[in-house]
Write a protein that holds these residues in place. Structure first.
Motif, mmCIF file in Angstrom:
data_model
loop_
_atom_site.group_PDB
_atom_site.id
_atom_site.type_symbol
_atom_site.label_atom_id
_atom_site.label_comp_id
_atom_site.label_asym_id
_atom_site.label_seq_id
_atom_site.Cartn_x
_atom_site.Cartn_y
_atom_site.Cartn_z
ATOM 1 N N ALA A 6 -34.156 37.707 -21.244
ATOM 2 C CA ALA A 6 -34.499 37.173 -22.659
ATOM 3 C C ALA A 6 -35.403 35.886 -22.596
ATOM 4 O O ALA A 6 -35.268 35.303 -21.446
ATOM 5 N N THR A 7 -35.998 35.551 -23.357
ATOM 6 C CA THR A 7 -36.870 34.382 -23.343
ATOM 7 C C THR A 7 -36.429 33.509 -24.654
ATOM 8 O O THR A 7 -35.952 33.977 -25.464
ATOM 9 N N VAL A 8 -36.916 32.235 -24.554
ATOM 10 C CA VAL A 8 -36.918 31.501 -26.037
ATOM 11 C C VAL A 8 -37.258 32.013 -27.186
ATOM 12 O O VAL A 8 -36.688 31.875 -28.290
ATOM 13 N N ALA A 9 -38.605 32.921 -27.226
ATOM 14 C CA ALA A 9 -38.813 33.543 -28.325
ATOM 15 C C ALA A 9 -37.610 34.376 -28.852
ATOM 16 O O ALA A 9 -38.001 34.885 -29.851
ATOM 17 N N ASP A 10 -36.672 34.734 -28.341
ATOM 18 C CA ASP A 10 -35.839 35.805 -28.644
ATOM 19 C C ASP A 10 -34.847 35.001 -29.450
ATOM 20 O O ASP A 10 -33.817 35.580 -29.883
ATOM 21 N N ALA A 11 -34.702 33.701 -29.465
ATOM 22 C CA ALA A 11 -33.647 33.026 -30.010
ATOM 23 C C ALA A 11 -33.269 33.312 -31.454
ATOM 24 O O ALA A 11 -32.004 33.301 -31.760
ATOM 25 N N ALA A 12 -34.318 33.505 -32.189
ATOM 26 C CA ALA A 12 -34.179 33.862 -33.850
ATOM 27 C C ALA A 12 -33.221 35.156 -33.912
ATOM 28 O O ALA A 12 -32.475 35.317 -34.584
ATOM 29 N N VAL A 39 -29.536 28.199 -30.564
ATOM 30 C CA VAL A 39 -29.532 29.346 -29.693
ATOM 31 C C VAL A 39 -30.433 29.002 -28.635
ATOM 32 O O VAL A 39 -30.397 29.163 -27.456
ATOM 33 N N ALA A 40 -31.824 28.377 -28.793
ATOM 34 C CA ALA A 40 -32.631 28.225 -27.955
ATOM 35 C C ALA A 40 -32.313 27.209 -26.707
ATOM 36 O O ALA A 40 -32.567 27.232 -25.723
ATOM 37 N N SER A 41 -31.248 26.319 -27.292
ATOM 38 C CA SER A 41 -30.567 25.518 -26.254
ATOM 39 C C SER A 41 -29.801 26.174 -25.076
ATOM 40 O O SER A 41 -29.357 25.423 -24.225
#
Length: 175
Positions: A6-12, A39-41
């Protein structure tokens, strides 16, 4: 289905799935819905997170997080796995956990552990089939909606890292 780190772009997408788990009251004591920023955190370059996609939509994820702050526990991670409602029972959780085990071993962790509601037979069955061991039950571990809930403690030892005596979280490599 495709699994990847996963990447931060997947947080949503992860937040949507986690919020379904919160609303369904089957996988967590949490009651506060998560935002994309929350979630990004989770992304700290130490603890692996993986997602499963179908047609470029996140349908499942598995994540690790810190277990305890004491240095002796640095190679142990807590884990979670959640699947979007419409994909439950179709193998996405297995795919996510299989990849999470690989990523956790590569990151140098020697043990993954979690707690699962005793009545969550789907999760317990998945974890047993992947080699997780149920080591006990915490009775009345927490309240959810005013009701005491018991949880099963599960663990998985990552054999490739068991000979390692310590773990340096700053470099993500075993010493």
């Amino acid at each position: 289905m495709r699994v990847r780190v996963a990447t931060v772009a997947d947080a949503a997408g992860i937040a949507i799935i986690y919020n379904q788990g919160i609303e369904d009251r089957v996988g967590t004591f949490e009651t506060q819905l998560r935002t994309e920023a929350m979630v990004a955190s989770w992304f700290d370059d130490i603890h692996p997170i993986v997602v499963v996609e179908q047609e470029q939509e996140v349908i499942a994820y598995a994540s690790t997080s810190s277990y305890r702050a004491r240095p002796c526990y640095a190679g142990i991670a807590e884990f979670s796995v959640y699947v979007r409602r419409d994909w439950r029972g179709k193998g996405a959780g297995r795919l996510a956990m299989t990849q999470l085990l690989q990523e956790s071993a590569a990151a140098g962790f020697w043990k993954l552990l979690s707690r699962v509601f005793v009545e969550n037979e789907a999760s317990r069955g998945l974890l047993r089939s992947l080699g997780f061991r149920e080591v006990g039950i915490y009775e009345k571990h927490g309240q959810l909606d005013g009701i005491w809930r018991d949880v099963v403690i599960v663990e998985y030892l990552l054999p490739s890292n068991l000979a390692t005596a310590s773990f340096d979280q700053s470099s993500r490599h075993t010493l």
